[in-house]
Design a protein around this motif. Structure first.
Motif, PDB file in Angstrom:
ATOM      1  N   TRP A   1       0.841  -1.187   0.000  1.00 55.21           N
ATOM      2  CA  TRP A   1       0.000   0.000   0.000  1.00 55.21           C
ATOM      3  C   TRP A   1       0.887   1.253   0.000  1.00 55.21           C
ATOM      4  CZ3 TRP A   1      -5.529  -0.133   0.636  1.00 55.21           C
ATOM      5  CH2 TRP A   1      -6.049  -1.423   0.787  1.00 55.21           C
ATOM      6  N   SER A   2       0.329   2.347  -0.515  1.00 55.24           N
ATOM      7  CA  SER A   2       1.094   3.597  -0.573  1.00 55.24           C
ATOM      8  C   SER A   2       0.183   4.787  -0.309  1.00 55.24           C
ATOM      9  CB  SER A   2       1.765   3.754  -1.943  1.00 55.24           C
ATOM     10  OG  SER A   2       2.399   5.010  -2.048  1.00 55.24           O
ATOM     11  N   THR A   3       0.767   5.821   0.266  1.00 56.13           N
ATOM     12  CA  THR A   3       0.019   7.070   0.470  1.00 56.13           C
ATOM     13  C   THR A   3      -0.034   7.891  -0.815  1.00 56.13           C
ATOM     14  OG1 THR A   3       2.059   8.126   1.240  1.00 56.13           O
ATOM     15  CG2 THR A   3       0.613   7.191   2.916  1.00 56.13           C
ATOM     16  N   ASN A   4       0.795   7.503  -1.787  1.00 53.47           N
ATOM     17  CA  ASN A   4       0.805   8.181  -3.082  1.00 53.47           C
ATOM     18  C   ASN A   4      -0.229   7.525  -3.995  1.00 53.47           C
ATOM     19  OD1 ASN A   4       1.323   9.392  -5.524  1.00 53.47           O
ATOM     20  ND2 ASN A   4       3.545   9.058  -5.461  1.00 53.47           N
ATOM     21  N   LYS A   5      -1.279   8.244  -4.290  1.00 54.95           N
ATOM     22  CA  LYS A   5      -2.381   7.677  -5.066  1.00 54.95           C
ATOM     23  C   LYS A   5      -2.030   7.470  -6.534  1.00 54.95           C
ATOM     24  CE  LYS A   5      -5.972   9.635  -2.086  1.00 54.95           C
ATOM     25  NZ  LYS A   5      -7.187  10.481  -2.015  1.00 54.95           N
ATOM     26  N   THR A   6      -0.998   8.129  -7.017  1.00 59.81           N
ATOM     27  CA  THR A   6      -0.629   8.009  -8.436  1.00 59.81           C
ATOM     28  C   THR A   6       0.545   7.056  -8.662  1.00 59.81           C
ATOM     29  OG1 THR A   6       0.860   9.915  -8.273  1.00 59.81           O
ATOM     30  CG2 THR A   6      -1.433  10.349  -8.881  1.00 59.81           C
ATOM     31  N   LEU A   7       1.058   6.465  -7.602  1.00 63.31           N
ATOM     32  CA  LEU A   7       2.230   5.605  -7.735  1.00 63.31           C
ATOM     33  C   LEU A   7       1.881   4.313  -8.466  1.00 63.31           C
ATOM     34  CD1 LEU A   7       5.181   4.875  -7.045  1.00 63.31           C
ATOM     35  CD2 LEU A   7       4.336   3.942  -4.879  1.00 63.31           C
ATOM     36  N   LYS A   8       2.741   3.939  -9.414  1.00 65.24           N
ATOM     37  CA  LYS A   8       2.595   2.675 -10.128  1.00 65.24           C
ATOM     38  C   LYS A   8       3.908   1.913 -10.039  1.00 65.24           C
ATOM     39  CE  LYS A   8      -0.915   4.194 -13.445  1.00 65.24           C
ATOM     40  NZ  LYS A   8      -1.276   4.324 -14.885  1.00 65.24           N
ATOM     41  N   LEU A   9       3.831   0.708  -9.531  1.00 65.15           N
ATOM     42  CA  LEU A   9       5.026  -0.114  -9.375  1.00 65.15           C
ATOM     43  C   LEU A   9       5.326  -0.893 -10.646  1.00 65.15           C
ATOM     44  CD1 LEU A   9       4.558  -1.683  -5.816  1.00 65.15           C
ATOM     45  CD2 LEU A   9       6.106   0.160  -6.464  1.00 65.15           C
ATOM     46  N   PRO A  10       6.591  -1.254 -10.846  1.00 65.04           N
ATOM     47  CA  PRO A  10       6.898  -2.195 -11.929  1.00 65.04           C
ATOM     48  C   PRO A  10       6.259  -3.543 -11.616  1.00 65.04           C
ATOM     49  CG  PRO A  10       8.811  -1.847 -10.517  1.00 65.04           C
ATOM     50  CD  PRO A  10       7.784  -0.837 -10.105  1.00 65.04           C
ATOM     51  N   THR A  11       6.157  -4.381 -12.583  1.00 66.31           N
ATOM     52  CA  THR A  11       5.499  -5.676 -12.388  1.00 66.31           C
ATOM     53  C   THR A  11       6.264  -6.516 -11.370  1.00 66.31           C
ATOM     54  OG1 THR A  11       4.704  -5.628 -14.664  1.00 66.31           O
ATOM     55  CG2 THR A  11       4.688  -7.751 -13.525  1.00 66.31           C
ATOM     56  N   ILE A  12       5.606  -6.768 -10.240  1.00 65.53           N
ATOM     57  CA  ILE A  12       6.206  -7.567  -9.171  1.00 65.53           C
ATOM     58  C   ILE A  12       5.166  -8.579  -8.707  1.00 65.53           C
ATOM     59  CG2 ILE A  12       7.241  -7.554  -6.868  1.00 65.53           C
ATOM     60  CD1 ILE A  12       7.999  -4.635  -7.319  1.00 65.53           C
TER      61      ILE A  12
ATOM     62  N   TYR B   1      13.434   3.442  -6.093  1.00 64.86           N
ATOM     63  CA  TYR B   1      12.437   3.702  -7.144  1.00 64.86           C
ATOM     64  C   TYR B   1      11.361   4.678  -6.686  1.00 64.86           C
ATOM     65  CZ  TYR B   1       8.776   2.733 -10.595  1.00 64.86           C
ATOM     66  OH  TYR B   1       7.805   2.856 -11.569  1.00 64.86           O
ATOM     67  N   CYS B   2      10.934   4.567  -5.432  1.00 70.10           N
ATOM     68  CA  CYS B   2       9.850   5.414  -4.939  1.00 70.10           C
ATOM     69  C   CYS B   2       9.940   5.529  -3.423  1.00 70.10           C
ATOM     70  CB  CYS B   2       8.488   4.849  -5.351  1.00 70.10           C
ATOM     71  SG  CYS B   2       8.192   3.187  -4.703  1.00 70.10           S
ATOM     72  N   CYS B   3       9.002   6.274  -2.859  1.00 65.38           N
ATOM     73  CA  CYS B   3       8.962   6.439  -1.411  1.00 65.38           C
ATOM     74  C   CYS B   3       8.603   5.106  -0.745  1.00 65.38           C
ATOM     75  CB  CYS B   3       7.946   7.514  -1.031  1.00 65.38           C
ATOM     76  SG  CYS B   3       6.279   7.166  -1.585  1.00 65.38           S
ATOM     77  N   PRO B   4       8.875   4.951   0.553  1.00 57.88           N
ATOM     78  CA  PRO B   4       8.593   3.678   1.224  1.00 57.88           C
ATOM     79  C   PRO B   4       7.139   3.234   1.071  1.00 57.88           C
ATOM     80  CG  PRO B   4       9.932   5.087   2.620  1.00 57.88           C
ATOM     81  CD  PRO B   4       9.520   5.924   1.450  1.00 57.88           C
ATOM     82  N   ILE B   5       6.984   1.947   0.882  1.00 54.64           N
ATOM     83  CA  ILE B   5       5.661   1.334   0.711  1.00 54.64           C
ATOM     84  C   ILE B   5       5.292   0.602   2.000  1.00 54.64           C
ATOM     85  CG2 ILE B   5       4.384  -0.435  -0.567  1.00 54.64           C
ATOM     86  CD1 ILE B   5       6.178   0.281  -2.973  1.00 54.64           C
ATOM     87  N   ILE B   6       4.047   0.730   2.412  1.00 55.52           N
ATOM     88  CA  ILE B   6       3.584   0.101   3.653  1.00 55.52           C
ATOM     89  C   ILE B   6       3.085  -1.313   3.348  1.00 55.52           C
ATOM     90  CG2 ILE B   6       1.963   0.266   5.574  1.00 55.52           C
ATOM     91  CD1 ILE B   6       1.906   3.287   5.100  1.00 55.52           C
TER      92      ILE B   6
END
Length: 277
Positions: free
Chosen positions: A23-34, A54-59
């Motif tokens: 989960w992320s607090t960034n609503k527009t964040l898209k992760l690479p295929t994992i 790659y991005c801010c910490p993910i919860i």
């Protein structure tokens, strides 16, 4: 909160950790295929370079009790991580490094709750061949060779010291207009060090002529007496030279101090202090 995806962690072929929700607090964040990852080792996530993140910490969340126990064991209760916060609870800057593929890695760590960092090497690998190392200016590279010791030019310092010495006795002649040769009786003394050295040498010579030397004196009293004569003669000679600095003895042109002048002064003093007619 923005739900991203759910992945698995393959501890081994038989031990698969399921339901790892990202989960992320960034609503527009898209992760690479994992879809899954495999643990490799522990890593100091606090020391990771920013260009790999790659991005801010993910919860991380989960509804699976086994998954919760797994992260509790790996990130909280492991002795390696006992230097963390809250009395040994937490990662202490260390997290679990997991591999997704050759360019993507995940780092799970505990900080109030389980979090995850995504490391991407693809952009760094793409940029690396473009770096033309020989064309990079030398000033931008670290030179780890020991620096050569550069000898400092002391001409200016020497001049200042020389002027300071000359101020101590205005009777001293200008060193730029005279040549010094202490071994000659007519030589001119140009600084206070030369004067003091000459005084000492002449006193020792005068005492030896009279058979007085602390090295050959038979008693301690004689040695002390010879030493006292030397000290008094030295001080008296310096005092005698002060007459050239008195305001009522000033001349338009300064007479240079010669070695013969010192010899005459010291000989007269030794006759006064030592000789008996």
């Amino acid at each position: 909160m923005n739900y991203l995806t759910t992945i698995q962690l393959y501890e081994s072929k038989k031990n698969v950790i399921n339901d790892i929700q990202l989960w992320s607090t960034n609503k527009t964040l898209k992760l690479p295929t994992i879809t899954s990852c495999k643990p490799i080792s522990y890593i100091k996530y606090a020391s990771l370079p920013f260009y790999l993140v790659y991005c801010c910490p993910i919860i991380v969340y989960t509804d699976d009790s086994d998954t919760s126990d797994y992260f509790k064991t790996k990130l909280v209760e492991t002795p390696l991580l006992s230097n963390g916060k809250s009395g040994g609870v937490g990662g202490g800057g260390i997290g679990l490094l997991c591999k997704v593929d050759v360019n993507t890695f995940l780092v799970f760590y505990y900080e109030d709750n389980v979090k995850m960092l995504v490391l991407k090497f693809s952009k760094f690998i793409e940029t690396l061949p473009q770096l033309d190392i020989p064309s990079i200016p030398k000033d931008t590279l670290l030179d780890l060779k020991p620096s050569k010791r550069i000898r400092t030019n002391t001409k200016i310092i020497d001049k200042i010291i020389e002027k300071k010495k000359q101020r101590s006795n205005s009777f001293i002649a200008n060193p730029n207009t005279t040549k010094v040769n202490i071994s000659s009786g007519s030589s001119i003394l140009t600084n206070q060090d030369q004067i003091n050295t000459a005084i000492n040498k002449i006193i020792f010579s005068g005492l030896r002529i009279r058979g007085l030397s602390s090295n050959v004196a038979s008693s301690l009293n004689d040695k002390l007496t010879i030493k006292e004569i030397h000290q008094m003669t030295f001080k008296a000679t310096q005092f005698a030279l002060r007459k050239h600095n008195y305001s009522f003895n000033k001349r338009e042109t300064k007479k240079p101090l010669r070695l013969n002048d010192l010899q005459d002064i010291i000989e007269n003093l030794l006759q006064l202090f030592v000789d008996i007619e």
